[in-house]
Design a protein around this motif. Sequence first.
Motif: not given
Length: 331
Positions: A30-40, A57-64
Amino acid sequence: MSESDRELVIVGVDSAAFDPLLEVLEARKVVTPAQLRLLDTEDSGADPQVFANRSISVDVLEQFQFAPEQVVVLLKGGEAGRAALAAAESAGAWVLDGADNTRGDDTVAVIHPLLNSADIAGAERRVLALPAAGAAMVAEALAPLADQLQGVEVLLEQPVSALGKAAVDAMAAQTARMFNGQEAEIDPAIGHRLAFNQLSSSEALLASGHNLSELALVHDLRRLLGDKVAVDATINTASVFHGQLANVRALMAEDVALDQVEALLRNGARLKMSERPSAQEAVGGEETLVGRVRQSLLNKRQVNFCAASDNLRKDLAINCAQIVHLLLKNH
């Protein structure tokens, strides 16, 4: 902007639905790795996740910073989920809520990709909601009977994974303690042991005797089946990790022959007939199992049957992936 230039943002790496969703997204490309962003959230301490042999990587939700070209999938509820919803919608992104952040909000379109995906184009807001797993399964099973359906009563046996990853971990720990001859610790929020048990309700009861999840199941079914269909629901929690089973009582507008009902169900999309459906049989599959079709002994217009499905993989992950694909491609 082309489909390949858009991003999919998943909020809630710690959700029970996250791993199945990631597997489906990768398998279906459905998506490529370059298209995927993960947050928590900042305090989650989530490790990087592997997707298509790439470490994400899992980015910080509060800073996204959300953006209009993104499709945002919410697997996190509570205050953090609601804050992410508000920020993403304000930024102009499409939001797909899979964590009940929009429960009961009639300005949000409830979308089942098999039944009403065309409603996305006329959505009041750029916010959509996945139906609850039980509602997705039951609506799918009833779709072939929709023209004659007058009412439906559902008794859903939900697995512990429907309560979230923390409940799965709690039942695993309780099971281990009991096998070692120790007393199982009980989660005060649930008030009962999950291991080797069956709960009439895993939530506090309202004045009506229903709980919120039962009313949400009724709400989602009426959105998918239409307001002319009367709906009632009961949700019990069974001591299994994954896989759900529902006993469905369908009241038809007039007498109907069982062989006709069975023929309609046999030809239903993503339905598979099974003599005795079980939750275990459904786990890992991509179909709703339907069987034990019989006429009620109380009412000749009532047909009873069982339906079973994988609550995480099929009714959440696959439905979510299909809607994400439509949003990235067409909206």
